[in-house]
Write a protein that holds these residues in place. Structure first.
Motif, PDB file in Angstrom:
ATOM      1  N   LEU A 243       0.880  -1.193   0.063  1.00 24.93           N
ATOM      2  CA  LEU A 243      -0.017   0.056   0.022  1.00 24.93           C
ATOM      3  C   LEU A 243       1.013   1.457   0.063  1.00 24.93           C
ATOM      4  O   LEU A 243       1.892   1.257   0.615  1.00 24.93           O
ATOM      5  CB  LEU A 243      -0.871  -0.066   1.269  1.00 24.93           C
ATOM      6  N   ASP A 244       0.519   2.399  -0.679  1.00 22.24           N
ATOM      7  CA  ASP A 244       1.060   3.706  -0.556  1.00 22.24           C
ATOM      8  C   ASP A 244       0.951   4.152   0.733  1.00 22.24           C
ATOM      9  O   ASP A 244      -0.078   3.892   1.382  1.00 22.24           O
ATOM     10  CB  ASP A 244       0.280   4.525  -1.607  1.00 22.24           C
ATOM     11  N   VAL A 245       1.940   4.981   1.361  1.00 21.69           N
ATOM     12  CA  VAL A 245       1.821   5.454   2.582  1.00 21.69           C
ATOM     13  C   VAL A 245       0.609   6.237   2.849  1.00 21.69           C
ATOM     14  O   VAL A 245       0.055   6.513   3.899  1.00 21.69           O
ATOM     15  CB  VAL A 245       3.101   6.292   2.825  1.00 21.69           C
ATOM     16  N   ILE A 246      -0.001   6.652   1.797  1.00 22.64           N
ATOM     17  CA  ILE A 246      -1.086   7.855   1.866  1.00 22.64           C
ATOM     18  C   ILE A 246      -2.389   7.054   2.050  1.00 22.64           C
ATOM     19  O   ILE A 246      -3.514   7.685   2.350  1.00 22.64           O
ATOM     20  CB  ILE A 246      -1.272   8.720   0.692  1.00 22.64           C
TER      21      ILE A 246
ATOM     22  N   ALA B 200      -0.217  13.615 -14.847  1.00 23.38           N
ATOM     23  CA  ALA B 200      -1.470  13.563 -14.128  1.00 23.38           C
ATOM     24  C   ALA B 200      -1.889  12.534 -13.233  1.00 23.38           C
ATOM     25  O   ALA B 200      -2.648  11.957 -13.627  1.00 23.38           O
ATOM     26  CB  ALA B 200      -2.452  13.978 -15.255  1.00 23.38           C
ATOM     27  N   TYR B 201      -1.039  12.443 -12.272  1.00 22.59           N
ATOM     28  CA  TYR B 201      -1.247  11.382 -11.039  1.00 22.59           C
ATOM     29  C   TYR B 201      -0.570  11.759  -9.917  1.00 22.59           C
ATOM     30  O   TYR B 201      -0.201  13.005  -9.844  1.00 22.59           O
ATOM     31  CB  TYR B 201      -0.550  10.022 -11.620  1.00 22.59           C
ATOM     32  N   GLU B 202      -0.419  11.018  -8.690  1.00 23.56           N
ATOM     33  CA  GLU B 202      -0.076  11.263  -7.586  1.00 23.56           C
ATOM     34  C   GLU B 202       1.239  11.815  -7.570  1.00 23.56           C
ATOM     35  O   GLU B 202       1.367  12.434  -6.732  1.00 23.56           O
ATOM     36  CB  GLU B 202      -0.266   9.961  -6.676  1.00 23.56           C
ATOM     37  N   GLY B 203       1.873  11.181  -8.405  1.00 26.08           N
ATOM     38  CA  GLY B 203       3.452  11.695  -8.404  1.00 26.08           C
ATOM     39  C   GLY B 203       3.415  13.341  -8.668  1.00 26.08           C
ATOM     40  O   GLY B 203       4.199  14.033  -7.927  1.00 26.08           O
ATOM     41  N   LEU B 204       2.713  13.832  -9.533  1.00 24.87           N
ATOM     42  CA  LEU B 204       2.489  15.350  -9.694  1.00 24.87           C
ATOM     43  C   LEU B 204       2.047  16.026  -8.492  1.00 24.87           C
ATOM     44  O   LEU B 204       2.552  17.289  -8.140  1.00 24.87           O
ATOM     45  CB  LEU B 204       1.633  15.669 -10.933  1.00 24.87           C
ATOM     46  N   THR B 205       1.253  15.490  -7.639  1.00 25.31           N
ATOM     47  CA  THR B 205       0.694  15.953  -6.454  1.00 25.31           C
ATOM     48  C   THR B 205       1.934  16.203  -5.457  1.00 25.31           C
ATOM     49  O   THR B 205       2.021  17.405  -5.083  1.00 25.31           O
ATOM     50  CB  THR B 205      -0.344  15.255  -5.687  1.00 25.31           C
ATOM     51  N   CYS B 206       2.845  15.061  -5.317  1.00 23.40           N
ATOM     52  CA  CYS B 206       3.938  15.246  -4.605  1.00 23.40           C
ATOM     53  C   CYS B 206       4.834  16.271  -4.979  1.00 23.40           C
ATOM     54  O   CYS B 206       5.220  17.188  -4.141  1.00 23.40           O
ATOM     55  CB  CYS B 206       4.589  13.941  -4.612  1.00 23.40           C
ATOM     56  N   ASN B 207       5.254  16.307  -6.288  1.00 24.02           N
ATOM     57  CA  ASN B 207       6.139  17.491  -7.006  1.00 24.02           C
ATOM     58  C   ASN B 207       5.424  18.811  -6.658  1.00 24.02           C
ATOM     59  O   ASN B 207       6.108  19.503  -6.218  1.00 24.02           O
ATOM     60  CB  ASN B 207       6.235  17.129  -8.406  1.00 24.02           C
TER      61      ASN B 207
ATOM     62  N   LYS C 132       6.443   9.835 -15.455  1.00 23.18           N
ATOM     63  CA  LYS C 132       6.376   9.213 -14.061  1.00 23.18           C
ATOM     64  C   LYS C 132       7.799   8.965 -13.563  1.00 23.18           C
ATOM     65  O   LYS C 132       8.695   9.440 -14.114  1.00 23.18           O
ATOM     66  CB  LYS C 132       5.458   8.139 -13.918  1.00 23.18           C
ATOM     67  N   GLU C 133       7.875   8.418 -12.555  1.00 25.64           N
ATOM     68  CA  GLU C 133       9.425   8.113 -11.750  1.00 25.64           C
ATOM     69  C   GLU C 133      10.130   7.572 -12.782  1.00 25.64           C
ATOM     70  O   GLU C 133      11.340   8.082 -13.052  1.00 25.64           O
ATOM     71  CB  GLU C 133       9.253   7.131 -10.450  1.00 25.64           C
ATOM     72  N   GLU C 134      10.024   6.523 -13.405  1.00 24.29           N
ATOM     73  CA  GLU C 134      10.953   5.825 -14.297  1.00 24.29           C
ATOM     74  C   GLU C 134      11.267   6.393 -15.499  1.00 24.29           C
ATOM     75  O   GLU C 134      12.340   6.512 -16.366  1.00 24.29           O
ATOM     76  CB  GLU C 134      10.473   4.409 -14.541  1.00 24.29           C
TER      77      GLU C 134
ATOM     78  N   ASN D  89      13.336  12.935  -7.687  1.00 27.09           N
ATOM     79  CA  ASN D  89      12.981  11.591  -7.632  1.00 27.09           C
ATOM     80  C   ASN D  89      13.018  11.028  -6.256  1.00 27.09           C
ATOM     81  O   ASN D  89      13.869  11.702  -5.440  1.00 27.09           O
ATOM     82  CB  ASN D  89      13.883  10.663  -8.495  1.00 27.09           C
ATOM     83  N   TRP D  90      12.479   9.666  -6.028  1.00 26.67           N
ATOM     84  CA  TRP D  90      12.464   9.003  -4.826  1.00 26.67           C
ATOM     85  C   TRP D  90      13.822   8.451  -4.417  1.00 26.67           C
ATOM     86  O   TRP D  90      14.613   8.610  -5.601  1.00 26.67           O
ATOM     87  CB  TRP D  90      11.455   8.170  -4.555  1.00 26.67           C
ATOM     88  N   ASN D  91      14.093   7.871  -3.358  1.00 29.68           N
ATOM     89  CA  ASN D  91      15.228   7.319  -3.067  1.00 29.68           C
ATOM     90  C   ASN D  91      15.718   6.107  -3.800  1.00 29.68           C
ATOM     91  O   ASN D  91      16.970   5.818  -4.185  1.00 29.68           O
ATOM     92  CB  ASN D  91      15.160   6.959  -1.740  1.00 29.68           C
TER      93      ASN D  91
ATOM     94  N   GLY E  76       7.018   9.860   1.403  1.00 25.28           N
ATOM     95  CA  GLY E  76       6.422   8.848   0.122  1.00 25.28           C
ATOM     96  C   GLY E  76       6.747   7.701   1.325  1.00 25.28           C
ATOM     97  O   GLY E  76       7.129   7.625   2.371  1.00 25.28           O
ATOM     98  N   GLY E  77       6.241   6.368   0.451  1.00 23.63           N
ATOM     99  CA  GLY E  77       6.838   5.333   1.149  1.00 23.63           C
ATOM    100  C   GLY E  77       5.748   4.037   1.029  1.00 23.63           C
ATOM    101  O   GLY E  77       4.636   4.439   0.438  1.00 23.63           O
ATOM    102  N   ALA E  78       5.841   3.065   1.322  1.00 24.96           N
ATOM    103  CA  ALA E  78       5.013   1.827   1.355  1.00 24.96           C
ATOM    104  C   ALA E  78       4.785   1.124   2.600  1.00 24.96           C
ATOM    105  O   ALA E  78       5.778   0.878   3.265  1.00 24.96           O
ATOM    106  CB  ALA E  78       5.515   0.914   0.060  1.00 24.96           C
TER     107      ALA E  78
ATOM    108  N   PRO F 222       3.825  15.179   5.337  1.00 28.08           N
ATOM    109  CA  PRO F 222       2.892  14.411   4.835  1.00 28.08           C
ATOM    110  C   PRO F 222       1.879  15.066   3.912  1.00 28.08           C
ATOM    111  O   PRO F 222       1.563  16.126   4.055  1.00 28.08           O
ATOM    112  CB  PRO F 222       2.350  13.642   6.033  1.00 28.08           C
ATOM    113  N   ARG F 223       1.362  14.133   2.882  1.00 28.91           N
ATOM    114  CA  ARG F 223       0.191  14.735   2.294  1.00 28.91           C
ATOM    115  C   ARG F 223      -1.054  14.654   3.350  1.00 28.91           C
ATOM    116  O   ARG F 223      -1.143  14.006   4.119  1.00 28.91           O
ATOM    117  CB  ARG F 223      -0.116  13.785   1.035  1.00 28.91           C
ATOM    118  N   PRO F 224      -2.101  15.633   2.639  1.00 29.52           N
ATOM    119  CA  PRO F 224      -3.207  15.767   3.628  1.00 29.52           C
ATOM    120  C   PRO F 224      -4.230  14.371   3.787  1.00 29.52           C
ATOM    121  O   PRO F 224      -5.534  14.735   3.578  1.00 29.52           O
ATOM    122  CB  PRO F 224      -4.055  16.895   3.133  1.00 29.52           C
TER     123      PRO F 224
HETATM  124  C1  GLC Z   1       6.155   6.864  -4.428  1.00 31.82           C
HETATM  125  C2  GLC Z   1       5.858   7.249  -3.096  1.00 31.82           C
HETATM  126  C3  GLC Z   1       4.772   7.282  -2.821  1.00 31.82           C
HETATM  127  C4  GLC Z   1       3.768   8.201  -3.718  1.00 31.82           C
HETATM  128  C5  GLC Z   1       4.320   8.005  -5.026  1.00 31.82           C
HETATM  129  C6  GLC Z   1       3.721   8.904  -6.251  1.00 31.82           C
HETATM  130  O1  GLC Z   1       5.630   5.802  -4.880  1.00 31.82           O
HETATM  131  O2  GLC Z   1       6.385   6.009  -2.339  1.00 31.82           O
HETATM  132  O3  GLC Z   1       4.228   7.581  -1.406  1.00 31.82           O
HETATM  133  O4  GLC Z   1       2.480   8.337  -3.630  1.00 31.82           O
HETATM  134  O5  GLC Z   1       5.692   7.770  -5.448  1.00 31.82           O
HETATM  135  O6  GLC Z   1       4.203   8.627  -7.548  1.00 31.82           O
END
Ligand code: GLC
Length: 419
Positions: free
Chosen positions: A87-90, A188-195, A245-247, A263-265, A299-301, A369-371
């Motif tokens: 599961l995604d951390v959120i 247009a996905y969760e990754g853009l919300t983070c950025n 996206k990330e990749e 990018n993430w770790n 982020g995280g899982a 953290p995200r809301p």
């Molecule tokens: C990473 C993070 C996750 C986040 C996602 C967004 O997978 O671990 O928390 O929602 O990137 O693309």
């Protein structure tokens, strides 16, 4: 047959029967990037060898948003097909009822874990999932190119914009026509919300939704941050970044075609890995900041056991195995995934083989953290509204000002009387 042989054969049969009754086949669903699947498989092989159970990986698309849609289908159908979900951390506040409460099962190990990582998976006292790894983004940069062009690591987003442009142009002038300044997650996905949360927060624009549930995103600082990001598209970032996206970001950066990457770790082990063309040239810094400070999204899982699993006990055993010290240490060293067990940050072997992990501890400690808790069951919709407003602006579809005004109206409607 002698009595002795008879009893021996009987014993063998009994133990075989016991084994076949106990040996289960489980399915774990896993939204992987980079080396995640490879390392998971290695760890599952060890689990299988030790327990006699079989565990299959059900692979998912890279986008966490796509994963969430699929997971919701399985969970709302109460499907027993999947035993363990990554599961995604959120997500915990949105899907907590579909998972087994892990509190009792992890009583013996919970003290080892980072308390905030457990809190992020705890909804009304229920421990929905066990944190598997944490995430805190980095600004990856080409130290060789900054040095060559006499530039320092940017500490604000405006500085990044200028440095990325100058280095990119100088490299192009030297014939390096594929060079870009900055790549990130702009689809247009969760990754853009983070950025975008990082850009807006740094500019002093605050959160999408505050901890108290207030909708404060429609403000001039947030608009300035999104306008600045929109100016990157087609200038320092390829137009295709709107689908990155990330990749995708990692692909461009790792092949040597970008000066900076957010990018993430997980990307660290890969971009500095043996087969990376830029392995000796890459360094990392915290993301740039601004008047609002430097924001790094948490982020995280986590691993949750489905409430509909037919093998919940074995599934719990599997989750405990995958989050144990040895397996988290292996993930930290081989995939640069930050652990959720505190002791790993002080481990000498981790420090030697993957110094990025202890180096990143202060950044992890300072993440935002995200809301997800303040918007409760509506987080996914809130996030989708936010990334849509940002993506529209970056695509030239409306100004940041008008898109944020519309976003505020939508979020206020979504909230109703309370989240
Ligand atoms: C990473 C993070 C996750 C986040 C996602 C967004 O997978 O671990 O928390 O929602 O990137 O693309």
């Amino acid at each position: 047959m002698t009595q002795y042989l008879k009893s021996l054969a009987g014993a063998a049969l009994v133990s075989l029967a016991a084994f076949s009754v106990q040996a289960e086949t489980l399915n774990i669903v896993h939204g992987a990037v980079g080396m995640d699947d490879e390392i998971l498989r290695r760890q599952l092989d060890a689990f299988e060898a030790a327990t006699g159970h079989t565990v299959n990986i059900v692979s998912m698309p890279e986008s966490t948003t796509d994963q969430f849609s699929q997971y919701k289908l399985w969970l709302s159908a109460q499907s027993s097909d999947i035993d363990v979900y990554r599961l995604d951390v959120i997500w915990a506040p949105q899907i907590s009822e579909h998972f087994v409460d892990m509190n009792e099962a992890v009583e013996d190990i919970r003290d080892q874990f980072v308390p905030s990582a457990l809190d992020a998976q705890t909804v009304d006292g229920k421990l929905v999932a066990m944190p598997m790894f944490m995430g805190a983004p980095a600004l990856y940069y080409r130290a060789d190119l900054l040095e060559k062009h006499g530039k320092s690591v940017p500490t604000t987003w405006e500085e990044l914009t200028a440095t990325a442009a100058e280095v990119m142009e100088a490299e192009r002038a030297e014939g390096n026509g594929d060079m870009w300044g900055f790549v990130f997650q702009g689809a247009a996905y969760e990754g853009l919300t983070c950025n975008a949360m990082e850009w807006v927060g740094a500019m002093g624009g605050g959160m999408i939704v505050g901890e108290d549930g207030s909708v404060g995103i429609n403000n001039p600082q947030a608009a300035a941050a999104i306008d600045l990001a929109a100016s990157w598209v087609g200038s320092i970032a390829p137009s295709g970044v709107l689908n990155y996206k990330e990749e995708d970001a990692r692909g461009t950066f790792q092949s040597g075609n970008a000066v900076f990457m957010r990018n993430w770790n997980y990307a660290y082990a890969l971009v500095t890995g043996d087969d990376s063309p830029v392995k000796d040239a890459v360094e990392v810094a915290p993301l740039p900041g601004g008047p609002g400070g430097a924001v790094a999204t948490l982020g995280g899982a986590a691993l949750g056991v489905s409430a509909y699993s037919e093998h919940p006990e074995v599934a719990i055993e599997l989750v405990k195995f995958l989050v144990n010290f040895e397996n988290q240490k292996m993930r930290a060293i081989d995939t640069s995934r930050p652990a959720t067990i505190t002791a790993i940050y002080d481990d000498a072997e981790v420090a030697e083989k993957m110094p990025f992990i202890p180096l990143w501890k202060p950044v992890l400690d300072g993440t935002t953290p995200r809301p997800a808790f303040s918007t409760k069951r509506k987080y996914n919709e809130v996030s989708a509204e936010f990334w849509t407003a940002v993506h529209n602006t970056m695509s030239g579809n409306g100004t940041a000002e008008s898109n944020l005004a519309a976003l505020e109206a939508r979020l206020t409607r979504l909230k109703g009387d309370a989240w």
